[in-house]
Motif scaffolding. Structure first.
Motif, PDB file in Angstrom:
ATOM      1  N   ASN A 418     -70.201 -30.435   1.386  1.00  0.00           N
ATOM      2  CA  ASN A 418     -69.196 -31.475   0.841  1.00  0.00           C
ATOM      3  C   ASN A 418     -67.831 -30.629   0.799  1.00  0.00           C
ATOM      4  O   ASN A 418     -67.765 -29.582   0.474  1.00  0.00           O
ATOM      5  CB  ASN A 418     -69.335 -31.740  -0.794  1.00  0.00           C
ATOM      6  N   SER A 419     -66.884 -31.453   1.319  1.00  0.00           N
ATOM      7  CA  SER A 419     -65.708 -30.928   1.605  1.00  0.00           C
ATOM      8  C   SER A 419     -64.417 -31.921   1.113  1.00  0.00           C
ATOM      9  O   SER A 419     -64.604 -32.961   1.299  1.00  0.00           O
ATOM     10  CB  SER A 419     -65.248 -30.543   3.118  1.00  0.00           C
ATOM     11  N   LEU A 420     -63.592 -31.595   0.279  1.00  0.00           N
ATOM     12  CA  LEU A 420     -62.752 -32.066  -0.102  1.00  0.00           C
ATOM     13  C   LEU A 420     -61.197 -31.259  -0.082  1.00  0.00           C
ATOM     14  O   LEU A 420     -60.914 -30.226  -0.334  1.00  0.00           O
ATOM     15  CB  LEU A 420     -62.550 -32.422  -1.960  1.00  0.00           C
ATOM     16  N   CYS A 421     -60.291 -31.966   0.899  1.00  0.00           N
ATOM     17  CA  CYS A 421     -59.027 -31.579   1.317  1.00  0.00           C
ATOM     18  C   CYS A 421     -57.693 -32.234   0.939  1.00  0.00           C
ATOM     19  O   CYS A 421     -57.700 -33.309   1.262  1.00  0.00           O
ATOM     20  CB  CYS A 421     -59.221 -31.321   2.866  1.00  0.00           C
ATOM     21  N   ASN A 422     -56.864 -31.506   0.426  1.00  0.00           N
ATOM     22  CA  ASN A 422     -55.475 -32.414   0.262  1.00  0.00           C
ATOM     23  C   ASN A 422     -54.373 -31.577   0.725  1.00  0.00           C
ATOM     24  O   ASN A 422     -54.172 -30.482   0.604  1.00  0.00           O
ATOM     25  CB  ASN A 422     -55.540 -32.479  -1.341  1.00  0.00           C
ATOM     26  N   THR A 423     -53.702 -32.478   1.334  1.00  0.00           N
ATOM     27  CA  THR A 423     -52.431 -31.810   1.973  1.00  0.00           C
ATOM     28  C   THR A 423     -51.291 -32.524   1.265  1.00  0.00           C
ATOM     29  O   THR A 423     -51.372 -33.681   1.668  1.00  0.00           O
ATOM     30  CB  THR A 423     -52.436 -31.899   3.466  1.00  0.00           C
ATOM     31  N   LEU A 424     -50.118 -31.886   0.794  1.00  0.00           N
ATOM     32  CA  LEU A 424     -49.174 -32.555   0.032  1.00  0.00           C
ATOM     33  C   LEU A 424     -47.786 -31.977   0.531  1.00  0.00           C
ATOM     34  O   LEU A 424     -47.788 -30.456   0.710  1.00  0.00           O
ATOM     35  CB  LEU A 424     -49.382 -32.433  -1.322  1.00  0.00           C
ATOM     36  N   ARG A 425     -46.728 -32.726   0.706  1.00  0.00           N
ATOM     37  CA  ARG A 425     -45.515 -32.377   1.175  1.00  0.00           C
ATOM     38  C   ARG A 425     -44.524 -33.264   0.328  1.00  0.00           C
ATOM     39  O   ARG A 425     -44.479 -34.310   0.413  1.00  0.00           O
ATOM     40  CB  ARG A 425     -45.155 -32.461   2.751  1.00  0.00           C
ATOM     41  N   ILE A 426     -43.522 -32.488  -0.076  1.00  0.00           N
ATOM     42  CA  ILE A 426     -42.476 -33.281  -1.224  1.00  0.00           C
ATOM     43  C   ILE A 426     -41.180 -32.673  -0.484  1.00  0.00           C
ATOM     44  O   ILE A 426     -40.927 -31.645  -0.530  1.00  0.00           O
ATOM     45  CB  ILE A 426     -42.567 -32.849  -2.377  1.00  0.00           C
ATOM     46  N   TYR A 427     -40.363 -33.873  -0.406  1.00  0.00           N
ATOM     47  CA  TYR A 427     -38.938 -33.430   0.676  1.00  0.00           C
ATOM     48  C   TYR A 427     -37.825 -33.606  -0.542  1.00  0.00           C
ATOM     49  O   TYR A 427     -37.600 -34.775  -1.137  1.00  0.00           O
ATOM     50  CB  TYR A 427     -38.702 -34.266   1.637  1.00  0.00           C
ATOM     51  N   LEU A 428     -37.261 -32.558  -0.926  1.00  0.00           N
ATOM     52  CA  LEU A 428     -36.121 -32.582  -1.910  1.00  0.00           C
ATOM     53  C   LEU A 428     -34.761 -32.636  -1.382  1.00  0.00           C
ATOM     54  O   LEU A 428     -34.226 -31.496  -0.915  1.00  0.00           O
ATOM     55  CB  LEU A 428     -36.407 -31.179  -2.789  1.00  0.00           C
ATOM     56  N   GLY A 429     -34.505 -33.984  -0.844  1.00  0.00           N
ATOM     57  CA  GLY A 429     -33.098 -34.146   0.004  1.00  0.00           C
ATOM     58  C   GLY A 429     -33.742 -33.646   1.596  1.00  0.00           C
ATOM     59  O   GLY A 429     -34.809 -33.628   2.035  1.00  0.00           O
ATOM     60  N   LYS A 430     -32.484 -33.237   2.013  1.00  0.00           N
ATOM     61  CA  LYS A 430     -32.893 -32.888   3.568  1.00  0.00           C
ATOM     62  C   LYS A 430     -32.926 -31.402   3.769  1.00  0.00           C
ATOM     63  O   LYS A 430     -33.280 -31.038   5.008  1.00  0.00           O
ATOM     64  CB  LYS A 430     -31.610 -33.449   4.274  1.00  0.00           C
ATOM     65  N   LYS A 431     -32.874 -30.495   2.979  1.00  0.00           N
ATOM     66  CA  LYS A 431     -32.865 -29.084   3.176  1.00  0.00           C
ATOM     67  C   LYS A 431     -34.031 -28.379   2.574  1.00  0.00           C
ATOM     68  O   LYS A 431     -34.151 -27.395   2.946  1.00  0.00           O
ATOM     69  CB  LYS A 431     -31.537 -28.376   2.456  1.00  0.00           C
ATOM     70  N   ILE A 432     -34.729 -29.152   1.672  1.00  0.00           N
ATOM     71  CA  ILE A 432     -35.761 -28.357   1.054  1.00  0.00           C
ATOM     72  C   ILE A 432     -37.099 -29.059   0.957  1.00  0.00           C
ATOM     73  O   ILE A 432     -37.176 -30.348   0.857  1.00  0.00           O
ATOM     74  CB  ILE A 432     -35.503 -28.160  -0.510  1.00  0.00           C
ATOM     75  N   VAL A 433     -38.089 -28.334   1.378  1.00  0.00           N
ATOM     76  CA  VAL A 433     -39.660 -29.003   1.361  1.00  0.00           C
ATOM     77  C   VAL A 433     -40.653 -28.142   0.618  1.00  0.00           C
ATOM     78  O   VAL A 433     -40.616 -26.957   0.937  1.00  0.00           O
ATOM     79  CB  VAL A 433     -40.075 -29.188   2.868  1.00  0.00           C
ATOM     80  N   VAL A 434     -41.322 -28.547  -0.279  1.00  0.00           N
ATOM     81  CA  VAL A 434     -42.309 -27.692  -1.080  1.00  0.00           C
ATOM     82  C   VAL A 434     -43.671 -28.506  -0.826  1.00  0.00           C
ATOM     83  O   VAL A 434     -43.840 -29.668  -0.407  1.00  0.00           O
ATOM     84  CB  VAL A 434     -42.203 -27.826  -2.414  1.00  0.00           C
ATOM     85  N   GLY A 435     -44.771 -28.004  -0.584  1.00  0.00           N
ATOM     86  CA  GLY A 435     -46.161 -28.359  -0.465  1.00  0.00           C
ATOM     87  C   GLY A 435     -47.309 -27.500  -0.889  1.00  0.00           C
ATOM     88  O   GLY A 435     -47.191 -26.476  -1.254  1.00  0.00           O
ATOM     89  N   ASN A 436     -48.355 -28.193  -0.855  1.00  0.00           N
ATOM     90  CA  ASN A 436     -49.631 -27.440  -1.459  1.00  0.00           C
ATOM     91  C   ASN A 436     -50.709 -28.148  -0.624  1.00  0.00           C
ATOM     92  O   ASN A 436     -50.970 -29.237  -0.400  1.00  0.00           O
ATOM     93  CB  ASN A 436     -49.908 -27.906  -2.726  1.00  0.00           C
ATOM     94  N   ASP A 437     -51.581 -27.163   0.015  1.00  0.00           N
ATOM     95  CA  ASP A 437     -52.924 -27.529   0.931  1.00  0.00           C
ATOM     96  C   ASP A 437     -53.898 -26.806   0.135  1.00  0.00           C
ATOM     97  O   ASP A 437     -54.067 -25.839  -0.260  1.00  0.00           O
ATOM     98  CB  ASP A 437     -52.783 -27.034   2.202  1.00  0.00           C
ATOM     99  N   ILE A 438     -55.039 -27.755  -0.241  1.00  0.00           N
ATOM    100  CA  ILE A 438     -56.177 -27.366  -1.118  1.00  0.00           C
ATOM    101  C   ILE A 438     -57.320 -27.716  -0.206  1.00  0.00           C
ATOM    102  O   ILE A 438     -57.529 -28.935  -0.039  1.00  0.00           O
ATOM    103  CB  ILE A 438     -56.030 -27.867  -2.473  1.00  0.00           C
ATOM    104  N   ASP A 439     -58.157 -26.765  -0.214  1.00  0.00           N
ATOM    105  CA  ASP A 439     -59.604 -27.044   0.596  1.00  0.00           C
ATOM    106  C   ASP A 439     -60.535 -26.786  -0.778  1.00  0.00           C
ATOM    107  O   ASP A 439     -60.642 -25.552  -0.981  1.00  0.00           O
ATOM    108  CB  ASP A 439     -59.714 -26.367   1.815  1.00  0.00           C
ATOM    109  N   PHE A 440     -61.638 -27.771  -0.996  1.00  0.00           N
ATOM    110  CA  PHE A 440     -62.804 -27.337  -1.751  1.00  0.00           C
ATOM    111  C   PHE A 440     -63.822 -27.675  -0.805  1.00  0.00           C
ATOM    112  O   PHE A 440     -64.206 -28.679  -0.701  1.00  0.00           O
ATOM    113  CB  PHE A 440     -62.628 -28.144  -3.145  1.00  0.00           C
TER     114      PHE A 440
END
Length: 525
Positions: A418-440
């Motif tokens: 079983n595999s659960l994968c989540n990719t997330l990107r949040i754009y804080l304006g035009k200059k900053i991007v934060v993200g999280n990738d989780i693979d279980f």
């Protein structure tokens, strides 16, 4: 175990090379599949510059429906986040390969392009470097090449020379793709032991499993009856096999194409050559496309495999259907379908088949659902069912992809993966991007692992971006490892690109630290 999965379209391409190597070591990812894509983590495929043809040559069996020309891709200019999201919506089959694609270099006219990469680790004497170049000597003659070096070998792992003097003739020398049989007789090539090869063989072939040789395509003149005909001929040569053949394509109408041809295979270790006959038909009815391919071994004409593939569009929904049938005593040592369905066997004693269904549903403009299911049969018995479902959203400032896969065990284990994968990107304006990738990844309570990647990107100036990240791995055995990295990206203008990445890792098992440095640079002339 995923290593005997019947088709590559269920694999989730790891976010980076480190995670991929870990999945292969744990038996969670097919080593052959990973080796095909591994070089492109260091030297990604440049989508805006029209390099998607490389991906099609690596995986000709997949149902890609992608325009290859750079001119067609100009509609996605300037390749910002919204344009990239629209590209993946238009071509959902390509979305899984996003980790080995790049969109940083804008589509500009060039005569030559060069890219270089250097990697060095403080805990190992291993030093590696690579280069890829694309040169347009003229409108008629172009060259693409990729090279890698390390302490043990030098490898020319991709090379392609194109000569296109007219719209009716093209010549390709080096690596090429051939798609006429959809993997029924070809597409699986044996690996070679790179360290035991002669130096020249290792330089030319290494462990590559790609077509290598010459391909010629000839089309009839548009003003004559010959415009209905086109021919493709090829000669393939590696140290493990030699093959040659030709296929004639007839455009009966705008809604129908038929093809027929022949090929010969000489496999090292086999006393006799194999002769194959091929035939197929393509039909188009408004939103429905159907393709059927078949053929036969001349020495065993009663053993006839076939493949049926259809694609259908209905409003905001897309449906792909593939059915493959391999008869009893079917013998094709280089058959991609045979080796994937039947665990790398050259011949089968019972009839086998595989059904694959994939659909894409755009529930809203910003959210889509992509379920995929594969079913394998031996005779009348259901052998294995594989399933994957992905949910994607593409809001302007919030992008997420959540994928769940379930693969029944096969081969040496009966344990379901079983595999659960989540990719997330949040754009804080035009200059900053934060993200999280989780693979279980989970097989049972004694065998699981968690991979997590935290990243942040800050565009300080128009030409400079900084990206720190933290990677974390935890397994059931209590093994933990951390990797801290800092990445700097510099783009002075559209024709230059440079990247410097520094990583420091800590492994609880090795109880040590290592420092890795990677530098990349690209230039367009």
């Amino acid at each position: 175990m995923l290593n005997n999965l019947s088709t590559d379209n269920l694999y989730i391409v790891p976010q980076n090379e480190r995670i991929g190597a870990k999945l292969v070591a744990d038996g969670q990812l097919d080593a052959e599949f990973f080796e095909k894509i591994r070089p492109f983590y260091n030297q990604p495929i440049d989508v805006p510059q029209g390099e998607l043809k490389i991906l099609l040559e690596l995986f000709p069996q997949l149902s890609f429906d992608i325009a290859l020309s750079k001119d067609f891709l100009k509609k996605y200019h300037p390749w910002d986040q919204s344009a990239i999201a629209r590209f993946f919506q238009d071509h959902p089959a390509i979305a899984q390969f996003e980790p080995i694609l790049r969109f940083d270099i804008k589509p500009v006219d060039f005569r030559a392009k060069a890219a270089f990469v250097i990697r060095k680790s403080s805990t190992s004497e291993l030093f590696s470097s690579g280069a890829n170049m694309s040169i347009g000597f003229s409108e008629l003659f172009k060259m693409d090449t990729r090279i890698t070096f390390n302490n043990d070998y030098a490898r020319w792992y991709r090379r392609a020379f194109y000569y296109v003097p007219t719209d009716n003739f093209s010549l390709q020398i080096g690596n090429f793709g051939t798609f006429f049989d959809k993997g029924l007789f070809y597409g699986y090539f044996r690996s070679t032991d790179a360290f035991k090869d002669l130096r020249m063989n290792n330089w030319l072939y290494g462990s590559a499993r790609t077509w290598n040789g010459v391909k010629i395509q000839i089309a009839g003149d548009k003003k004559e009856i010959l415009r209905l005909f086109s021919t493709t001929a090829y000669l393939h040569k590696r140290e493990t096999e030699t093959s040659g053949g030709a296929v004639l394509n007839i455009k009966v109408s705008d809604k129908m194409n038929v093809n027929s041809g022949f090929s010969l295979l000489n496999l090292y270790g086999y006393s006799e050559n194999s002769f194959y006959a091929h035939c197929g038909i393509k039909l188009k009815f408004n939103s429905l496309n159907i393709e059927m391919q078949s053929g036969a071994d001349i020495d065993n004409p009663g053993s006839i495999p076939f493949l049926v593939e259809s694609r259908y569009k209905l409003n905001s929904n897309r449906f792909n259907f593939t059915f493959v049938f391999l008869p009893k005593n079917f013998n094709a040592p280089c058959s991609y379908m045979l080796h994937k369905i039947q665990s790398n066997k050259d011949e089968i004693t019972e009839a086998v088949s595989m059904l694959s269904v994939q659909s894409v549903h755009y529930l809203k403009k910003w959210i889509s659902l992509i379920p995929v299911i594969n079913v394998e049969f031996t005779g009348q018995k259901t052998e294995k069912v594989c399933f994957r479902v992905s949910a994607l959203n593409s809001l302007s400032r919030f992008k997420q992809k959540l994928t769940y896969s379930i693969i029944p065990g096969c081969g040496l284990t009966d344990t379901t993966s079983n595999s659960l994968c989540n990719t997330l990107r949040i754009y804080l304006g035009k200059k900053i991007v934060v993200g999280n990738d989780i693979d279980f990844l989970y097989q049972d309570r004694y065998n699981y692992s968690i991979n997590s990647l935290l990243i942040a990107r800050v565009d300080l100036f128009p030409a400079l971006a900084l990206q720190p990240s933290v990677y974390f791995l935890h397994t059931k055995e209590g093994r933990c490892s951390f990797v801290y990295s800092f990445e700097q990206i510099l783009k002075l203008h559209d024709k230059t690109y440079s990247q410097l990445k520094i990583e420091q890792s800590i492994d609880s098992r090795k109880k040590g630290e290592s420092l890795n440095v990677e530098a990349k640079a690209s230039f367009i002339f």
